[in-house]
Scaffold this active site. Structure first.
Site, PDB file in Angstrom:
ATOM      1  N   ARG A  56      63.740  38.320  -8.916  1.00  0.00           N
ATOM      2  CA  ARG A  56      64.266  38.723  -7.536  1.00  0.00           C
ATOM      3  C   ARG A  56      64.409  37.414  -6.816  1.00  0.00           C
ATOM      4  O   ARG A  56      63.657  36.514  -7.099  1.00  0.00           O
ATOM      5  CB  ARG A  56      63.321  39.606  -6.913  1.00  0.00           C
ATOM      6  CG  ARG A  56      63.324  40.984  -7.508  1.00  0.00           C
ATOM      7  CD  ARG A  56      62.635  42.063  -6.518  1.00  0.00           C
ATOM      8  NE  ARG A  56      61.112  41.643  -6.473  1.00  0.00           N
ATOM      9  CZ  ARG A  56      60.776  41.193  -5.302  1.00  0.00           C
ATOM     10  NH1 ARG A  56      61.540  40.923  -4.194  1.00  0.00           N
ATOM     11  NH2 ARG A  56      59.513  40.538  -5.375  1.00  0.00           N
ATOM     12  N   LYS A 198      65.429  47.343  -6.937  1.00  0.00           N
ATOM     13  CA  LYS A 198      64.389  47.336  -5.857  1.00  0.00           C
ATOM     14  C   LYS A 198      65.147  47.560  -4.634  1.00  0.00           C
ATOM     15  O   LYS A 198      64.518  47.973  -3.514  1.00  0.00           O
ATOM     16  CB  LYS A 198      63.741  46.033  -6.063  1.00  0.00           C
ATOM     17  CG  LYS A 198      62.690  45.950  -7.211  1.00  0.00           C
ATOM     18  CD  LYS A 198      61.737  46.973  -6.927  1.00  0.00           C
ATOM     19  CE  LYS A 198      60.780  46.997  -7.975  1.00  0.00           C
ATOM     20  NZ  LYS A 198      59.691  48.110  -7.853  1.00  0.00           N
ATOM     21  N   HIS A 217      54.840  52.395  -4.334  1.00  0.00           N
ATOM     22  CA  HIS A 217      54.970  51.517  -5.418  1.00  0.00           C
ATOM     23  C   HIS A 217      53.765  51.728  -6.538  1.00  0.00           C
ATOM     24  O   HIS A 217      52.850  51.023  -6.404  1.00  0.00           O
ATOM     25  CB  HIS A 217      55.090  50.084  -4.908  1.00  0.00           C
ATOM     26  CG  HIS A 217      55.451  49.176  -5.920  1.00  0.00           C
ATOM     27  ND1 HIS A 217      55.206  47.704  -6.108  1.00  0.00           N
ATOM     28  CD2 HIS A 217      56.621  49.496  -7.004  1.00  0.00           C
ATOM     29  CE1 HIS A 217      55.619  47.096  -6.974  1.00  0.00           C
ATOM     30  NE2 HIS A 217      56.298  48.095  -7.698  1.00  0.00           N
ATOM     31  N   SER A 235      51.496  42.957 -10.401  1.00  0.00           N
ATOM     32  CA  SER A 235      51.521  42.455 -11.710  1.00  0.00           C
ATOM     33  C   SER A 235      50.026  42.004 -12.185  1.00  0.00           C
ATOM     34  O   SER A 235      49.233  41.180 -11.436  1.00  0.00           O
ATOM     35  CB  SER A 235      52.313  41.286 -11.573  1.00  0.00           C
ATOM     36  OG  SER A 235      52.702  40.617 -13.039  1.00  0.00           O
ATOM     37  N   LYS A 239      48.295  48.396 -14.589  1.00  0.00           N
ATOM     38  CA  LYS A 239      49.045  49.332 -14.109  1.00  0.00           C
ATOM     39  C   LYS A 239      49.347  50.256 -15.211  1.00  0.00           C
ATOM     40  O   LYS A 239      49.355  51.408 -15.634  1.00  0.00           O
ATOM     41  CB  LYS A 239      49.834  49.101 -12.850  1.00  0.00           C
ATOM     42  CG  LYS A 239      50.543  50.543 -12.359  1.00  0.00           C
ATOM     43  CD  LYS A 239      51.320  50.124 -11.074  1.00  0.00           C
ATOM     44  CE  LYS A 239      52.599  49.150 -11.372  1.00  0.00           C
ATOM     45  NZ  LYS A 239      53.399  49.443 -10.563  1.00  0.00           N
ATOM     46  N   THR A 240      50.385  49.475 -15.996  1.00  0.00           N
ATOM     47  CA  THR A 240      51.163  49.966 -16.937  1.00  0.00           C
ATOM     48  C   THR A 240      50.313  50.422 -18.208  1.00  0.00           C
ATOM     49  O   THR A 240      50.475  51.562 -18.569  1.00  0.00           O
ATOM     50  CB  THR A 240      52.411  49.092 -17.581  1.00  0.00           C
ATOM     51  OG1 THR A 240      53.074  48.797 -16.604  1.00  0.00           O
ATOM     52  CG2 THR A 240      53.098  49.707 -18.596  1.00  0.00           C
ATOM     53  N   ASP A 254      56.628  53.302 -11.942  1.00  0.00           N
ATOM     54  CA  ASP A 254      56.877  52.305 -10.703  1.00  0.00           C
ATOM     55  C   ASP A 254      57.033  52.997  -9.190  1.00  0.00           C
ATOM     56  O   ASP A 254      56.629  52.200  -8.417  1.00  0.00           O
ATOM     57  CB  ASP A 254      58.024  51.550 -11.439  1.00  0.00           C
ATOM     58  CG  ASP A 254      57.908  50.273 -10.361  1.00  0.00           C
ATOM     59  OD1 ASP A 254      56.824  49.637 -10.313  1.00  0.00           O
ATOM     60  OD2 ASP A 254      59.096  49.641 -10.093  1.00  0.00           O
ATOM     61  N   ARG A 319      62.107  41.647 -19.500  1.00  0.00           N
ATOM     62  CA  ARG A 319      62.001  42.875 -19.076  1.00  0.00           C
ATOM     63  C   ARG A 319      62.947  43.901 -20.165  1.00  0.00           C
ATOM     64  O   ARG A 319      63.717  43.575 -20.888  1.00  0.00           O
ATOM     65  CB  ARG A 319      62.799  43.160 -17.892  1.00  0.00           C
ATOM     66  CG  ARG A 319      62.243  42.616 -16.463  1.00  0.00           C
ATOM     67  CD  ARG A 319      60.949  43.464 -16.195  1.00  0.00           C
ATOM     68  NE  ARG A 319      60.376  42.708 -14.901  1.00  0.00           N
ATOM     69  CZ  ARG A 319      59.401  43.486 -14.136  1.00  0.00           C
ATOM     70  NH1 ARG A 319      59.159  44.732 -14.408  1.00  0.00           N
ATOM     71  NH2 ARG A 319      58.788  42.925 -13.114  1.00  0.00           N
TER      72      ARG A 319
END
Length: 528
Positions: A56, A198, A217, A235, A239-240, A254, A319
């Protein structure tokens, strides 16, 4: 600004002979290959590169300073204002640019799995692969929904159009501009597809609170008994990995909303990091990357076209985008009840936060507003030792409203629905990064399982003397001595020094919330 003219210009564009609307996945894949926008991988996914922008561009993101939003937006370095005339001029230029293209692609769909809260959107793309991306990431309409679809927000993405800062009033060639009055997101100068995802999330973060819905989020899953869990974390916190559980069904990975009916996924797909991805560690993500999925900046073996997920030569931010339907163990549709358990994940490289602790409502609001984790040495240029990093509400780049708006909503919902909240440190134990070691993943999984199954509801706790957190004395499957950080350090004084250092950084960061009309800092923050 002439609202009618703005809408007419979009209508004229969409009536052009170059417009391709709602192409199927096979049609889009054919377009991508025919136009040399990407390569077909051995798994059937499309692989595209995004040029110099592999993430981003937060410094090039703006919100139009319009009368209806001027007093609502939390203006600052995250939400930078831009004049209406700048937006209007760029808007006209971008639409003219797209009119001259041989093909332009349009996707119509939704954000928000709860039909009562859905935002109908349309995305206009210069690139076929970007249109494939949004087809996978947002919620796809059925035939009846498509026939009656009227977009409430439009994303216009023209990566090939580069702004001239001196003429166009931007900071660089890149721009991401949200106009809440015109219901338009204008993107140019960047090929990074995540900007589209986003930007819509930013819009939902503005719209949902108006209806009493908390946008979050976070990832979410549901157990066999219908118990819902939320996982917040920046990050590198896990979490994932930790929300992917064979015994629980995925709601989403997400972005979610929390309404009076419960939790719902904002998206219809997943946008997973895939650096060092392996079938052994993350089989769900690995198997989801197949025909119709999109890989960004992943290196392929030249002849076999097999992705090399360990190759970060283009970027560490590789990604994969795929429909949530590519995951077997999901909730369909992506809605569930109210959260029983909320988990805040942090990777504390100072090694002083407990591996798991129970939070009061005030502590939950404090740590939600803090959004703490650590940056490690070597991850960014100039970082030679661990550094504390704070991202408000675990998603500060996407919050148009004051952060306290979201924190107050969280506190109210915890009160109303009795959700239990835990802070889980997946970082270091026995010392800081370099001397201690990373928390054992099996222990972390055991702690989270105990929290989700209610085994920690009535367990005896001890209060952390620096942070005031309630630490369980016993967790099934975890050695007792692991649970209290001070006991894992060989030098207690060194631990206390480092813990006080981190506590002071928490305090300094929280000074920006001094306008909060509650005693969150006093009741929720460090006590030393």
């Amino acid at each position: 600004m002439n609202d009618v003219r703005i809408k007419n210009e979009v209508s004229q564009l969409l009536q052009g002979n170059n417009i391709k609307t709602q192409l199927s996945v096979p049609q889009l894949v054919e377009k991508v290959l025919a136009r040399n926008e990407g390569l077909l991988t051995a798994t059937g996914a499309i692989c595209a590169t995004t040029g110099k922008y592999t993430g981003r561009s937060p410094k090039d993101k703006f919100i139009v300073n319009e009368p209806s939003v001027a007093d609502k937006i939390d203006w600052g370095t995250v939400n930078e204002p831009i004049a209406e005339e700048v937006f209007t001029n760029l808007y006209t230029k971008v639409l003219q640019y797209l009119k001259e293209k041989d093909e332009v692609y349009v996707f119509k769909g939704f954000a928000g799995a709860d039909k009562k809260q859905q935002l109908p959107i349309q995305v206009i793309n210069e690139f076929a692969w970007h249109n494939l991306f949004v087809h996978q990431l947002f919620i796809r309409p059925n035939e009846e929904e498509l026939a009656n679809h009227e977009a409430d927000f439009t994303v216009i993405s023209a990566p090939g159009f580069k702004a001239d800062p001196e003429v166009d009033g931007t900071k660089s060639e890149t721009f991401i501009i949200i106009s809440f009055e015109q219901r338009v997101i204008l993107i140019g100068g960047t090929e990074y597809a995540g900007e589209m995802k986003k930007s819509i999330f930013s819009v939902m973060n503005y719209l949902l609170p108006e209806n009493g819905i908390l946008p979050m989020h976070c990832s979410a899953n549901v157990g066999r008994e219908g118990d819902v869990a939320l996982f917040f974390g920046l990050s590198g916190t896990g979490k994932t990995t930790l929300s992917a559980d064979a015994n629980r069904r995925l709601i989403g990975d997400d972005e979610h909303g929390w309404s009076t009916n419960g939790v719902f996924n904002i998206e219809g797909g997943c946008y997973a990091k895939c650096i060092n991805l392996s079938k052994e560690k993350e089989p769900q993500i690995y198997d989801a990357i197949r025909f119709g999925s999109v890989l960004e900046n992943v290196i392929l073996h030249e002849e076999s076209r097999i992705p090399d997920y360990d190759d970060g030569s283009l970027t560490e931010n590789t990604r994969a985008a795929y429909s949530i339907q590519a995951i077997e163990n999901i909730v369909d549709p992506s809605i569930a009840g109210h959260p029983n358990t909320i988990v805040f994940l942090t990777a504390d490289a100072f090694g002083v936060l407990p591996p798991i602790s129970k939070l009061t409502k005030e502590q939950a609001m404090y740590h939600f507003l803090s959004g703490y984790t650590s940056k490690l040495a070597g991850t960014e240029r100039g970082i030679t030792s661990p550094e504390a990093t704070f991202s408000t509400c675990f998603g500060s780049p996407f919050l148009p409203l004051p952060a306290t708006t979201y924190a107050k909503m969280l506190g109210d919902k915890i009160d109303e629905y009795g959700s239990r909240v835990y802070l889980v440190n997946t970082g270091w134990t026995g010392g800081e990064y370099g001397t201690g070691k990373r928390m054992n993943l099996a222990y972390t999984r055991a702690m989270i399982q105990a929290a989700l199954e209610g085994e920690l509801n009535h367990v005896e706790t001890v209060k952390d003397e620096i942070f005031g957190l309630d630490i369980p004395l016993h967790v099934p499957g975890v050695p007792d001595e692991v649970l209290q950080p001070i006991k894992t350090w060989s030098d207690e004084e060194a631990y206390l020094t480092k813990a006080r250092e981190l506590a002071e950084q928490f305090r300094e960061n929280f000074n920006k919330f001094n306008n909060l009309q509650t005693d969150i800092a006093a009741k929720g923050g460090p006590i030393v």
